[in-house]
Scaffold this motif. Structure first.
Motif, PDB file in Angstrom:
ATOM      1  N   HIS A   1       9.156  89.430  48.002  1.00  0.00           N
ATOM      2  CA  HIS A   1       8.182  88.641  47.541  1.00  0.00           C
ATOM      3  C   HIS A   1       8.131  87.080  48.606  1.00  0.00           C
ATOM      4  CE1 HIS A   1       8.438  90.173  43.161  1.00  0.00           C
ATOM      5  NE2 HIS A   1       7.625  90.903  43.963  1.00  0.00           N
ATOM      6  N   TYR A   2       7.108  86.924  49.199  1.00  0.00           N
ATOM      7  CA  TYR A   2       6.999  85.935  49.883  1.00  0.00           C
ATOM      8  C   TYR A   2       5.701  84.657  49.331  1.00  0.00           C
ATOM      9  CZ  TYR A   2       6.543  82.636  54.145  1.00  0.00           C
ATOM     10  OH  TYR A   2       6.476  81.497  54.676  1.00  0.00           O
ATOM     11  N   LEU A   3       6.463  83.816  49.004  1.00  0.00           N
ATOM     12  CA  LEU A   3       5.439  82.837  48.146  1.00  0.00           C
ATOM     13  C   LEU A   3       5.223  81.420  48.993  1.00  0.00           C
ATOM     14  CD1 LEU A   3       6.411  83.693  44.558  1.00  0.00           C
ATOM     15  CD2 LEU A   3       4.746  84.781  45.736  1.00  0.00           C
ATOM     16  N   TRP A   4       4.306  81.072  49.272  1.00  0.00           N
ATOM     17  CA  TRP A   4       4.272  79.614  49.835  1.00  0.00           C
ATOM     18  C   TRP A   4       3.710  78.627  48.559  1.00  0.00           C
ATOM     19  CZ3 TRP A   4       1.541  83.816  51.512  1.00  0.00           C
ATOM     20  CH2 TRP A   4       0.040  83.864  51.296  1.00  0.00           C
ATOM     21  N   GLY A   5       4.281  77.322  48.718  1.00  0.00           N
ATOM     22  CA  GLY A   5       3.975  76.329  47.581  1.00  0.00           C
ATOM     23  C   GLY A   5       2.773  75.651  47.945  1.00  0.00           C
ATOM     24  N   ASN A   6       2.248  74.888  46.954  1.00  0.00           N
ATOM     25  CA  ASN A   6       1.103  73.824  47.092  1.00  0.00           C
ATOM     26  C   ASN A   6       1.376  72.832  46.346  1.00  0.00           C
ATOM     27  OD1 ASN A   6      -1.470  72.863  47.676  1.00  0.00           O
ATOM     28  ND2 ASN A   6      -2.552  74.385  46.344  1.00  0.00           N
ATOM     29  N   PRO A   7       1.451  71.642  46.813  1.00  0.00           N
ATOM     30  CA  PRO A   7       1.384  71.351  48.251  1.00  0.00           C
ATOM     31  C   PRO A   7       2.511  71.763  48.886  1.00  0.00           C
ATOM     32  CG  PRO A   7       2.144  69.525  46.775  1.00  0.00           C
ATOM     33  CD  PRO A   7       1.972  70.436  45.745  1.00  0.00           C
ATOM     34  N   SER A   8       2.391  71.865  50.298  1.00  0.00           N
ATOM     35  CA  SER A   8       3.175  72.382  51.198  1.00  0.00           C
ATOM     36  C   SER A   8       4.394  71.891  51.330  1.00  0.00           C
ATOM     37  CB  SER A   8       2.445  72.516  52.699  1.00  0.00           C
ATOM     38  OG  SER A   8       2.361  71.099  52.910  1.00  0.00           O
ATOM     39  N   LEU A   9       4.494  70.580  50.703  1.00  0.00           N
ATOM     40  CA  LEU A   9       5.900  69.894  50.666  1.00  0.00           C
ATOM     41  C   LEU A   9       6.931  70.834  49.939  1.00  0.00           C
ATOM     42  CD1 LEU A   9       4.911  66.131  50.609  1.00  0.00           C
ATOM     43  CD2 LEU A   9       5.919  67.415  52.652  1.00  0.00           C
ATOM     44  N   MET A  10       6.251  71.640  48.798  1.00  0.00           N
ATOM     45  CA  MET A  10       7.369  72.257  48.000  1.00  0.00           C
ATOM     46  C   MET A  10       8.087  73.495  48.800  1.00  0.00           C
ATOM     47  SD  MET A  10       4.875  72.787  44.752  1.00  0.00           S
ATOM     48  CE  MET A  10       6.081  73.921  43.949  1.00  0.00           C
ATOM     49  N   GLY A  11       7.633  73.784  50.058  1.00  0.00           N
ATOM     50  CA  GLY A  11       8.506  74.867  50.811  1.00  0.00           C
ATOM     51  C   GLY A  11       7.691  76.241  50.360  1.00  0.00           C
ATOM     52  N   GLN A  12       8.650  77.278  50.832  1.00  0.00           N
ATOM     53  CA  GLN A  12       8.449  78.543  50.434  1.00  0.00           C
ATOM     54  C   GLN A  12       9.449  79.387  49.428  1.00  0.00           C
ATOM     55  OE1 GLN A  12       8.293  77.626  53.911  1.00  0.00           O
ATOM     56  NE2 GLN A  12       6.074  77.369  53.524  1.00  0.00           N
ATOM     57  N   ARG A  13       8.921  80.283  48.896  1.00  0.00           N
ATOM     58  CA  ARG A  13      10.066  81.097  48.011  1.00  0.00           C
ATOM     59  C   ARG A  13       9.997  82.353  48.422  1.00  0.00           C
ATOM     60  NH1 ARG A  13       9.181  82.019  41.487  1.00  0.00           N
ATOM     61  NH2 ARG A  13      10.304  83.856  41.425  1.00  0.00           N
ATOM     62  N   THR A  14      11.173  83.034  48.748  1.00  0.00           N
ATOM     63  CA  THR A  14      11.473  84.576  48.911  1.00  0.00           C
ATOM     64  C   THR A  14      12.204  85.271  47.943  1.00  0.00           C
ATOM     65  OG1 THR A  14      13.190  84.025  50.550  1.00  0.00           O
ATOM     66  CG2 THR A  14      11.043  84.125  51.510  1.00  0.00           C
ATOM     67  N   ASP A  15      11.669  86.384  47.334  1.00  0.00           N
ATOM     68  CA  ASP A  15      12.326  87.077  46.497  1.00  0.00           C
ATOM     69  C   ASP A  15      12.403  88.509  46.958  1.00  0.00           C
ATOM     70  OD1 ASP A  15      12.194  85.067  44.437  1.00  0.00           O
ATOM     71  OD2 ASP A  15      10.353  86.033  43.546  1.00  0.00           O
TER      72      ASP A  15
END
Length: 381
Positions: free
Chosen positions: A55-69
């Motif tokens: 899983h590749y998830l990007w945050g909103n707002p972008s300052l949260m960064g991305q999450r990978t599972d």
């Protein structure tokens, strides 16, 4: 076996049967189908495919960064499931071979019966040719007598009609022979055979039926197939019971977010509550039904062979008795001498000869029936 371009050497029954078995196109196609089915029965015996997820998830707002599972998991049944599945696969493949063997034996029986019919016609042809030679001699003699006025037109016509009838009899026998040889050619993938036997004594009636039957039962592929079907059904009951046990899932998982990472083991359990409902009940009911069919088939097979055994025994006795009786009445040469010396008329000669050969034809028919009965009796030996 290589086909002969110009067949001239007579073949034995076993040679022909082996050749047909080797060349038969239906049996060859069945062999390929069986091989494919054996491969099919060996599929599905291994573990389920592993499952991999990313899983590749990007945050909103972008300052949260991305999450990978990332995760990889493998499902397992209880070990007993795989043991039962392997045994079921083995039993199914044994049944495939038994089905092939059943068809193989059926082909040999069909071919053997045709050969026994041919044997009868070969003997009949041989006898008819002998009669034809006598008829030619008599017709020639009466033709000479008629020309010099030593006999009348009626006697001459009788001799010619007798000759004509025997010529047509030989031709008719040959037509039947060619038809049977054509059937053998079809079974032999278009390859012709030469079979000239007129007598056969390869098979003998067993002395002890019960002891002989035990062996026949063991060698009957259909009965063995049913026995394995019972075992297969019983194994299916055990498999259904094992599949009602929980299914285990294990693996590895990691989760990454900016500044943090989590990773570890994944363990899960699948509890079979509804999917396999009634499978065990069905498997048990099916086992009882198959057991009933198996028992019924054994009883039917025993009764059929016992009836066939008794029939064959009677035929064998009748053939021996009739043959010994006929040996006392070999008087064709006497008839010819009596006709030559004028002691009997031509019509009397023809009637006596017809009775004599009719008796021998009856013996040939009895031998044919005996051989056909023995072939049925020994098809599983």
């Amino acid at each position: 076996m290589v086909a002969f371009g110009n067949l001239s050497i007579a073949q034995s029954i076993d040679q022909i049967l082996n050749e047909i078995e080797s060349n038969n196109t239906n049996l060859s196609a069945l062999r390929k189908a069986c091989d494919a089915e054996i491969i099919e029965n060996k599929t599905g015996l291994f573990l389920d495919n592993p499952e991999i997820e990313f899983h590749y998830l990007w945050g909103n707002p972008s300052l949260m960064g991305q999450r990978t599972d990332f995760s990889i998991t493998q499902s397992f049944d209880f070990p007993s499931v795989y043991g039962h599945q392997k045994k079921i696969s083995t039993l199914k493949n044994e049944q495939v071979e038994l089905n092939y063997l059943k068809t193989q034996k059926k082909l040999r029986l069909e071919s053997r019966k045709i050969l026994y019919q041919l044997m009868y016609l070969n003997a009949l042809k041989q006898q008819s040719l002998q009669r034809l030679e006598h008829a030619k001699s008599i017709a020639s003699s009466y033709e000479s007598k008629f020309k010099v006025g030593e006999t009348n037109i009626l006697e001459y016509n009788k001799s010619q009609l007798n000759l004509l009838n025997l010529i047509k009899e030989v031709e008719n026998v040959e037509v039947e022979r060619k038809e049977l040889l054509g059937e053998l050619r079809g079974l032999n993938a278009g390859n012709g055979v030469v079979f000239e036997d007129t007598d056969h004594s390869e098979l003998n009636l067993p002395l002890n039926f019960e002891q002989w039957y035990q062996q026949a039962e063991k060698l009957n592929p259909m009965l063995k197939w049913l026995q394995q079907e019972v075992e297969l059904s019983e194994r299916q009951v055990k498999l259904s019971q094992a599949q009602n046990l929980p299914k285990i899932q294990a693996g590895y998982m990691s989760e990454k977010i900016p500044g943090e990472q989590f990773q570890g083991l994944v363990i899960g359990v699948s509890i079979p509550m509804w999917q396999n409902k009634n499978t065990v009940k069905y498997a048990m009911a099916h086992t009882q039904a198959v057991q009933g069919y198996s028992n019924d088939s054994k009883i039917a097979f025993y009764n059929r062979l016992k009836t066939l055994f008794d029939k064959t025994k009677s035929l064998q006795t009748n053939v021996k008795d009739y043959e010994s009786q006929l040996e006392q009445f070999q008087h064709i040469e006497l008839l010819e001498k009596a006709l030559t010396k004028g002691q009997i008329t031509l019509i009397e000669y023809m009637l006596e000869q017809a009775i004599y050969y009719e008796s021998h034809n009856k013996l040939l028919e009895m031998k044919r029936e005996l051989n056909l009965s023995l072939a049925e009796l020994y098809q599983f030996h």
